[in-house]
Scaffold this motif. Structure first.
Motif, PDB file in Angstrom:
ATOM      1  N   ARG A 110     -10.053   5.040  19.019  1.00 32.65           N
ATOM      2  CA  ARG A 110     -11.133   4.387  18.119  1.00 32.65           C
ATOM      3  C   ARG A 110     -10.373   3.306  17.323  1.00 32.65           C
ATOM      4  N   VAL A 111     -10.495   1.664  17.478  1.00 32.09           N
ATOM      5  CA  VAL A 111      -9.882   0.864  16.546  1.00 32.09           C
ATOM      6  C   VAL A 111     -10.916   0.023  15.796  1.00 32.09           C
ATOM      7  N   ASP A 112     -10.683   0.056  14.575  1.00 33.03           N
ATOM      8  CA  ASP A 112     -11.602  -0.464  13.683  1.00 33.03           C
ATOM      9  C   ASP A 112     -11.236  -1.740  12.866  1.00 33.03           C
ATOM     10  N   LEU A 113     -11.797  -2.845  12.713  1.00 28.48           N
ATOM     11  CA  LEU A 113     -11.379  -3.768  11.779  1.00 28.48           C
ATOM     12  C   LEU A 113     -12.503  -3.918  10.720  1.00 28.48           C
ATOM     13  N   ALA A 114     -12.253  -3.759   9.316  1.00 26.73           N
ATOM     14  CA  ALA A 114     -13.001  -3.852   8.370  1.00 26.73           C
ATOM     15  C   ALA A 114     -12.761  -4.850   7.248  1.00 26.73           C
ATOM     16  N   TYR A 115     -13.909  -5.450   6.717  1.00 21.35           N
ATOM     17  CA  TYR A 115     -13.720  -6.279   5.599  1.00 21.35           C
ATOM     18  C   TYR A 115     -14.215  -5.721   4.451  1.00 21.35           C
ATOM     19  N   SER A 116     -13.352  -5.442   3.453  1.00 24.48           N
ATOM     20  CA  SER A 116     -13.715  -4.869   2.068  1.00 24.48           C
ATOM     21  C   SER A 116     -14.331  -5.934   1.134  1.00 24.48           C
ATOM     22  N   ILE A 117     -15.707  -5.576   0.963  1.00 23.40           N
ATOM     23  CA  ILE A 117     -16.522  -6.633   0.353  1.00 23.40           C
ATOM     24  C   ILE A 117     -16.214  -6.812  -1.056  1.00 23.40           C
ATOM     25  N   ASN A 118     -15.781  -5.936  -1.599  1.00 24.93           N
ATOM     26  CA  ASN A 118     -15.592  -5.690  -3.250  1.00 24.93           C
ATOM     27  C   ASN A 118     -14.232  -4.917  -3.348  1.00 24.93           C
ATOM     28  N   PRO A 119     -12.858  -5.086  -3.117  1.00 25.83           N
ATOM     29  CA  PRO A 119     -11.979  -4.249  -3.298  1.00 25.83           C
ATOM     30  C   PRO A 119     -11.752  -3.956  -4.681  1.00 25.83           C
ATOM     31  N   PRO A 120     -11.098  -2.826  -5.171  1.00 25.60           N
ATOM     32  CA  PRO A 120     -10.670  -2.611  -6.416  1.00 25.60           C
ATOM     33  C   PRO A 120      -9.520  -3.423  -6.826  1.00 25.60           C
ATOM     34  N   LYS A 121      -9.491  -3.702  -8.084  1.00 24.78           N
ATOM     35  CA  LYS A 121      -8.317  -4.265  -8.748  1.00 24.78           C
ATOM     36  C   LYS A 121      -7.837  -3.210  -9.838  1.00 24.78           C
ATOM     37  N   TYR A 122      -6.484  -3.111  -9.834  1.00 23.30           N
ATOM     38  CA  TYR A 122      -5.886  -2.333 -10.616  1.00 23.30           C
ATOM     39  C   TYR A 122      -4.547  -2.978 -11.307  1.00 23.30           C
ATOM     40  N   ASN A 123      -4.243  -2.371 -12.230  1.00 24.71           N
ATOM     41  CA  ASN A 123      -2.667  -2.688 -12.905  1.00 24.71           C
ATOM     42  C   ASN A 123      -1.561  -1.975 -12.179  1.00 24.71           C
ATOM     43  N   GLY A 124      -0.876  -2.492 -11.593  1.00 28.92           N
ATOM     44  CA  GLY A 124       0.150  -1.756 -10.809  1.00 28.92           C
ATOM     45  C   GLY A 124       1.539  -2.559 -10.576  1.00 28.92           C
ATOM     46  N   PHE A 125       2.182  -2.026  -9.646  1.00 27.41           N
ATOM     47  CA  PHE A 125       3.770  -2.666  -9.309  1.00 27.41           C
ATOM     48  C   PHE A 125       3.610  -2.872  -7.775  1.00 27.41           C
ATOM     49  N   PRO A 126       3.858  -4.298  -7.596  1.00 24.75           N
ATOM     50  CA  PRO A 126       4.168  -4.565  -6.220  1.00 24.75           C
ATOM     51  C   PRO A 126       5.308  -4.036  -5.578  1.00 24.75           C
ATOM     52  N   GLY A 127       5.249  -3.727  -4.494  1.00 22.20           N
ATOM     53  CA  GLY A 127       6.649  -2.934  -3.715  1.00 22.20           C
ATOM     54  C   GLY A 127       6.493  -1.642  -3.689  1.00 22.20           C
ATOM     55  N   THR A 128       7.628  -0.976  -3.324  1.00 23.19           N
ATOM     56  CA  THR A 128       7.792   0.674  -3.013  1.00 23.19           C
ATOM     57  C   THR A 128       7.896   1.277  -4.319  1.00 23.19           C
ATOM     58  N   TYR A 129       7.973   2.784  -4.035  1.00 25.79           N
ATOM     59  CA  TYR A 129       8.173   3.549  -5.111  1.00 25.79           C
ATOM     60  C   TYR A 129       9.691   3.696  -5.536  1.00 25.79           C
ATOM     61  N   VAL A 130      10.389   3.208  -4.434  1.00 28.26           N
ATOM     62  CA  VAL A 130      11.801   3.011  -5.005  1.00 28.26           C
ATOM     63  C   VAL A 130      11.959   1.876  -5.799  1.00 28.26           C
ATOM     64  N   GLN A 131      11.507   0.750  -5.543  1.00 30.94           N
ATOM     65  CA  GLN A 131      11.374  -0.322  -6.349  1.00 30.94           C
ATOM     66  C   GLN A 131      10.928   0.074  -7.672  1.00 30.94           C
ATOM     67  N   LEU A 132       9.827   1.017  -7.769  1.00 34.80           N
ATOM     68  CA  LEU A 132       9.476   1.478  -9.091  1.00 34.80           C
ATOM     69  C   LEU A 132      10.550   2.181  -9.864  1.00 34.80           C
ATOM     70  N   VAL A 133      11.182   3.138  -9.163  1.00 37.60           N
ATOM     71  CA  VAL A 133      12.139   3.887  -9.876  1.00 37.60           C
ATOM     72  C   VAL A 133      13.273   3.010 -10.217  1.00 37.60           C
ATOM     73  N   GLN A 134      13.616   2.138  -9.451  1.00 39.45           N
ATOM     74  CA  GLN A 134      14.825   1.128  -9.843  1.00 39.45           C
ATOM     75  C   GLN A 134      14.520   0.166 -11.100  1.00 39.45           C
ATOM     76  N   CYS A 135      13.298  -0.332 -11.107  1.00 40.13           N
ATOM     77  CA  CYS A 135      12.786  -1.025 -12.332  1.00 40.13           C
ATOM     78  C   CYS A 135      12.797  -0.085 -13.609  1.00 40.13           C
ATOM     79  N   SER A 136      12.318   0.936 -13.399  1.00 33.42           N
ATOM     80  CA  SER A 136      12.112   1.978 -14.785  1.00 33.42           C
ATOM     81  C   SER A 136      13.711   2.311 -15.161  1.00 33.42           C
ATOM     82  N   ILE A 137      14.634   2.287 -14.321  1.00 35.13           N
ATOM     83  CA  ILE A 137      15.890   2.690 -14.633  1.00 35.13           C
ATOM     84  C   ILE A 137      16.455   1.592 -15.328  1.00 35.13           C
ATOM     85  N   ASN A 138      16.120   0.370 -14.872  1.00 36.95           N
ATOM     86  CA  ASN A 138      16.921  -0.912 -15.338  1.00 36.95           C
ATOM     87  C   ASN A 138      15.915  -1.370 -16.624  1.00 36.95           C
TER      88      ASN A 138
END
Length: 161
Positions: A110-138
């Motif tokens: 199965r191969v599916d392509l979906a369009y999310s009509i109303n995707p959620p918004k949230y406060n977060g950090f762009p990037g990876t978990y490693v980038q999050l750890v680095q920014c919290s250390i710095n």
């Protein structure tokens, strides 16, 4: 909690509808390829009672409280639903799409392509978990308003139902 991305709850409601179209006869493939149209809706809720109260919500409520944070790591833990910077996820997210099915002896691919009509918004950090750890250390972390992509791609083996 460190990323601001919702990770679950005590109640969930999911509804999936799939319309399977008759397979066309194609050269070399015969009738082993078919198409589907589908609609999915649902969400995970912090409290089971929120599932029923939120059925009327098509859009994420109180988006004005879901905005950039000045101190995201301090605010990530234990915010109330209406606190500044907190996002409410008490609504049903909808997605519609088109799928391709290729029948094999072990089941369909199965191969599916979906369009999310109303995707959620949230406060977060762009990037990876490693980038999050680095920014919290710095100590130079900057959360920003994130949104899940409208387009989603899925690959699986076997029937959905």
């Amino acid at each position: 909690p460190e990323t601001g991305y919702p990770i679950g709850g005590a109640g969930a409601f999911i509804n999936s509808t799939e319309a399977r179209l008759p397979p066309p006869t194609l050269p070399y493939l015969g009738d082993s390829v078919s198409f589907v149209l589908f609609h999915d809706m649902g969400n995970a809720f912090q409290y089971p009672g929120d599932m029923f109260k939120s059925i009327k919500n098509f859009h994420q409520p109180n988006q004005s409280t879901c905005r950039d944070l000045k101190d995201p790591l301090a605010a990530a833990g234990g915010q109330a639903d209406n606190a500044v910077g907190a996002c409410s996820f008490n609504y049903y997210s909808h997605a519609a799409g088109l799928g391709l099915r290729y029948n094999t002896p072990v089941g369909p691919i199965r191969v599916d392509l979906a369009y999310s009509i109303n995707p959620p918004k949230y406060n977060g950090f762009p990037g990876t978990y490693v980038q999050l750890v680095q920014c919290s250390i710095n100590n130079n972390c900057q959360a920003s308003l994130q949104q899940i992509s409208h387009f989603q791609f899925f690959f699986s083996i076997g029937q959905a139902f």
